[in-house]
Design a protein around this motif. Structure first.
Motif, PDB file in Angstrom:
ATOM      1  N   PHE A   1       0.823  -1.210   0.000  1.00 11.96           N
ATOM      2  CA  PHE A   1       0.000   0.000   0.000  1.00 11.96           C
ATOM      3  C   PHE A   1       0.858   1.262   0.000  1.00 11.96           C
ATOM      4  CE2 PHE A   1      -1.715   3.331   2.825  1.00 11.96           C
ATOM      5  CZ  PHE A   1      -2.760   3.782   2.021  1.00 11.96           C
TER       6      PHE A   1
ATOM      7  N   ASN B   1       2.611   2.000  -3.276  1.00 12.52           N
ATOM      8  CA  ASN B   1       1.777   2.451  -4.385  1.00 12.52           C
ATOM      9  C   ASN B   1       1.058   3.768  -4.117  1.00 12.52           C
ATOM     10  OD1 ASN B   1       2.379   0.127  -5.900  1.00 12.52           O
ATOM     11  ND2 ASN B   1       0.757  -1.029  -4.895  1.00 12.52           N
ATOM     12  N   CYS B   2       0.845   4.101  -2.859  1.00 11.62           N
ATOM     13  CA  CYS B   2       0.055   5.288  -2.489  1.00 11.62           C
ATOM     14  C   CYS B   2       0.948   6.272  -1.748  1.00 11.62           C
ATOM     15  CB  CYS B   2      -1.136   4.879  -1.634  1.00 11.62           C
ATOM     16  SG  CYS B   2      -2.276   3.759  -2.473  1.00 11.62           S
ATOM     17  N   LYS B   3       1.514   7.201  -2.488  1.00 10.04           N
ATOM     18  CA  LYS B   3       2.493   8.134  -1.909  1.00 10.04           C
ATOM     19  C   LYS B   3       1.965   9.557  -1.783  1.00 10.04           C
ATOM     20  CE  LYS B   3       6.641   5.562  -3.210  1.00 10.04           C
ATOM     21  NZ  LYS B   3       7.968   5.622  -3.854  1.00 10.04           N
TER      22      LYS B   3
ATOM     23  N   GLU C   1      -3.804   9.562  -3.829  1.00 11.24           N
ATOM     24  CA  GLU C   1      -3.662   8.139  -4.131  1.00 11.24           C
ATOM     25  C   GLU C   1      -4.199   7.284  -2.994  1.00 11.24           C
ATOM     26  OE1 GLU C   1       0.262   8.609  -7.050  1.00 11.24           O
ATOM     27  OE2 GLU C   1       0.520   8.092  -4.935  1.00 11.24           O
ATOM     28  N   CYS C   2      -4.012   7.731  -1.750  1.00 12.08           N
ATOM     29  CA  CYS C   2      -4.551   7.000  -0.604  1.00 12.08           C
ATOM     30  C   CYS C   2      -6.074   6.967  -0.648  1.00 12.08           C
ATOM     31  CB  CYS C   2      -4.092   7.645   0.703  1.00 12.08           C
ATOM     32  SG  CYS C   2      -2.340   7.438   1.074  1.00 12.08           S
TER      33      CYS C   2
ATOM     34  N   THR D   1      -8.095   7.400  -3.207  1.00  9.86           N
ATOM     35  CA  THR D   1      -8.555   6.586  -4.338  1.00  9.86           C
ATOM     36  C   THR D   1      -8.522   5.104  -4.004  1.00  9.86           C
ATOM     37  OG1 THR D   1      -7.821   8.247  -5.938  1.00  9.86           O
ATOM     38  CG2 THR D   1      -8.122   6.004  -6.751  1.00  9.86           C
ATOM     39  N   GLU D   2      -7.419   4.644  -3.414  1.00 15.83           N
ATOM     40  CA  GLU D   2      -7.295   3.230  -3.063  1.00 15.83           C
ATOM     41  C   GLU D   2      -8.270   2.846  -1.954  1.00 15.83           C
ATOM     42  OE1 GLU D   2      -6.180  -0.740  -2.741  1.00 15.83           O
ATOM     43  OE2 GLU D   2      -5.920   0.705  -4.366  1.00 15.83           O
TER      44      GLU D   2
ATOM     45  N   HIS E   1       4.497  12.611  -8.454  1.00 20.24           N
ATOM     46  CA  HIS E   1       3.133  12.088  -8.329  1.00 20.24           C
ATOM     47  C   HIS E   1       2.178  13.272  -8.253  1.00 20.24           C
ATOM     48  CE1 HIS E   1       3.887   7.767  -6.812  1.00 20.24           C
ATOM     49  NE2 HIS E   1       5.076   8.265  -7.082  1.00 20.24           N
TER      50      HIS E   1
ATOM     51  N   ASN F   1       2.458  10.162 -12.604  1.00 22.57           N
ATOM     52  CA  ASN F   1       3.199   9.201 -11.781  1.00 22.57           C
ATOM     53  C   ASN F   1       4.415   8.774 -12.595  1.00 22.57           C
ATOM     54  OD1 ASN F   1       4.214   6.894 -10.440  1.00 22.57           O
ATOM     55  ND2 ASN F   1       2.206   6.451  -9.566  1.00 22.57           N
TER      56      ASN F   1
ATOM     57  N   ARG G   1       0.707   7.223   7.401  1.00 19.43           N
ATOM     58  CA  ARG G   1      -0.054   6.148   6.773  1.00 19.43           C
ATOM     59  C   ARG G   1       0.073   4.846   7.548  1.00 19.43           C
ATOM     60  NH1 ARG G   1       2.498   8.898   1.681  1.00 19.43           N
ATOM     61  NH2 ARG G   1       1.059  10.647   1.622  1.00 19.43           N
TER      62      ARG G   1
ATOM     63  N   TYR H   1      -3.575   3.297   7.683  1.00 19.55           N
ATOM     64  CA  TYR H   1      -3.868   2.003   7.084  1.00 19.55           C
ATOM     65  C   TYR H   1      -4.544   1.043   8.069  1.00 19.55           C
ATOM     66  CZ  TYR H   1      -3.296  -2.355   4.480  1.00 19.55           C
ATOM     67  OH  TYR H   1      -3.531  -3.548   3.836  1.00 19.55           O
TER      68      TYR H   1
END
Length: 464
Positions: free
Chosen positions: A28, A31-33, A37-38, A40-41, A142, A156, A265, A269
């Motif tokens: 996670f 991919n989510c920086k 992006e966080c 969206t995921e 990003h 990205n 995060r 998370y």
């Protein structure tokens, strides 16, 4: 008091769940920086788990009832999730709060320039950083660019193996005698945190065009061909400069993770996963993931915005009809774990910590009665009655926890979103995961602390 190492709960052969959860988290944060992006995921995962968009519920005229799973997003950078409990919302919520922004560099609105046949991007650092830590690293871009017609272009670049990376140069040691005498805060100045992004001049038959910022022209030509971006589109862009590359297992025993953006995060998370898996509890469960904490929780997507307040009001209005007194009761009766990272004890810098009151790797989730600086300036100071309740929940569920403060009394300190939620008269305490290298491009956490945090958040939603 005796400290307990949480790894002892998971002897060899019984660590599969800890490592599996950590591996999902490692992917996670790789991919989510960015906060976008966080969100969206998280929305993708929430929909799969049965959460419905509050906007769609309001538009359809549907009712909201016990057991419903709801999410609301704000400008793509802030997210609230709810699992409606059995008791009326008026009796309060159990809230997990965390932030999803991290220290980084941002591109300025007019970033691209040429100097001595080198194309550069001008940046502005975001949050508290040691500027010298950001030089000579592979960096990625990003973000999002919004064109005048509303077209959104996602950016990205630097994460795939075939992608180029970017970087900030430093002075060679052979010529750095004066630089080495500077204070660490002055070794690299903020205006010198510019990215090198190109060095080939644009090919043109007209000598005059070749001679004037030809390298910049070539970069603009590449941006136009590959991304359909014009120079003026940077005016409506939000592009973040972050370390390139994936988070990695750390240590021979793979007990830790090194990655970008653990702050915060590593708390967001497990908070999200806890509400994703939450059963219907007596009280409504909520998870609030916010932006802008690193710069004071300001703006429309920061904790100081009214987004969460408005969202709760909308849910109340659908369920029982909005009433200001009922709304205030719902907020005031709520309980919060304001999740944010703590500074882990580092034996290389032991002098800034007080050993009895600091966080240690492997000792489980961390509770901070107060944050703030020096004389508790800017802190939320949790009530002992609330802490006693949390102690019982942790002990009843065999969850390893520790208490901490951020360094010695006169050493410094920091704040979180806790005091903002406490303004609603909620019971709030800071909790989270211990981190080494906090605010550096690459931070480190313990996998078992991450897992204990998830267990703690799950138990809190169910039993607080």
């Amino acid at each position: 008091m005796e400290r307990k190492n949480a790894w002892k709960k998971y002897p060899e052969g019984k660590r599969a769940e800890v490592f599996a959860f950590a591996e999902d988290y490692r992917k996670f944060i790789s991919n989510c920086k960015t906060e976008r992006e966080c969100v969206t995921e998280f929305i993708h995962q929430a929909k799969v788990a049965g959460f419905e968009d509050l906007k769609e519920i309001l538009a359809s005229g549907k009712t909201i009832k016990v057991g419903d799973k709801i999410y609301a997003e704000n400008m793509g950078k802030m997210l609230a999730l709810f699992v409606i409990g059995k008791k009326p919302l008026e009796q309060g919520m159990n809230i997990l709060g965390a932030h999803i922004d991290s220290p980084r560099l941002d591109l300025k609105q007019i970033p691209l320039y040429e100097d001595t046949e080198l194309a550069m991007l001008d940046t502005h650092y975001y949050g508290g950083v040691k500027k010298y830590q950001w030089v000579t690293l592979p960096l990625a871009l990003h973000g999002v660019i919004v064109k005048k017609d509303g077209t959104r272009i996602l950016v990205n670049v630097g994460e795939k193996e075939e992608d180029p990376v970017f970087g900030i140069s430093d002075l060679l040691i052979h010529l750095a005698s004066e630089q080495m005498d500077k204070k660490a805060s002055k070794v690299i100045e903020g205006e010198n945190l510019d990215l090198l992004v190109g060095s080939i001049p644009f090919e043109s038959e007209e000598e005059e065009k070749k001679a004037k910022e030809a390298v910049k022209k070539n970069v603009l030509n590449i941006l136009k061909e590959q991304y359909n971006i014009e120079e003026e589109d940077f005016l409506s862009a939000e592009i973040e400069v972050v370390p390139a590359g994936k988070a990695r297992d750390y240590g021979f025993d793979r007990s830790m993770i090194m990655g970008y953006g653990h702050d915060d995060r590593v708390c967001a998370y497990p908070s999200f996963q806890a509400i994703l898996e939450a059963d219907v509890c007596d009280r409504t469960s909520a998870c609030l993931l916010v932006d802008k904490e690193e710069i004071g929780s300001v703006g429309a997507t920061g904790m100081q915005s009214k987004f969460f307040e408005y969202t709760v009001a909308e849910i109340l209005n659908v369920m029982v009809g909005y009433n200001q007194i009922v709304f205030h009761r719902a907020m005031s009766a709520s309980k919060v774990l304001s999740s944010d990272v703590s500074a882990a004890f580092d034996p290389l810098f032991a002098s800034v910590m007080e050993k009895n009151n600091c966080a240690y790797f492997g000792n489980g989730v961390v509770f901070n009665k107060y944050t703030g600086s020096r004389g508790k300036g800017g802190s939320n100071d949790a009530n002992p009655e609330y802490i006693a309740e949390l102690r019982k929940i942790m002990e009843d569920n065999n969850i390893y926890f520790q208490t901490s403060e951020l360094g010695k009394v006169d050493q410094g300190g920091g704040g979180t979103i806790a005091y903002i939620l406490a303004n609603y008269n909620m019971s709030v305490i800071d909790s989270g995961v211990a981190v080494l290298n906090m605010h550096a491009p690459w931070e480190i956490i313990s996998k078992v602390d991450l897992y204990e945090a998830k267990l703690a958040y799950t138990a809190f939603l169910k039993e607080a």
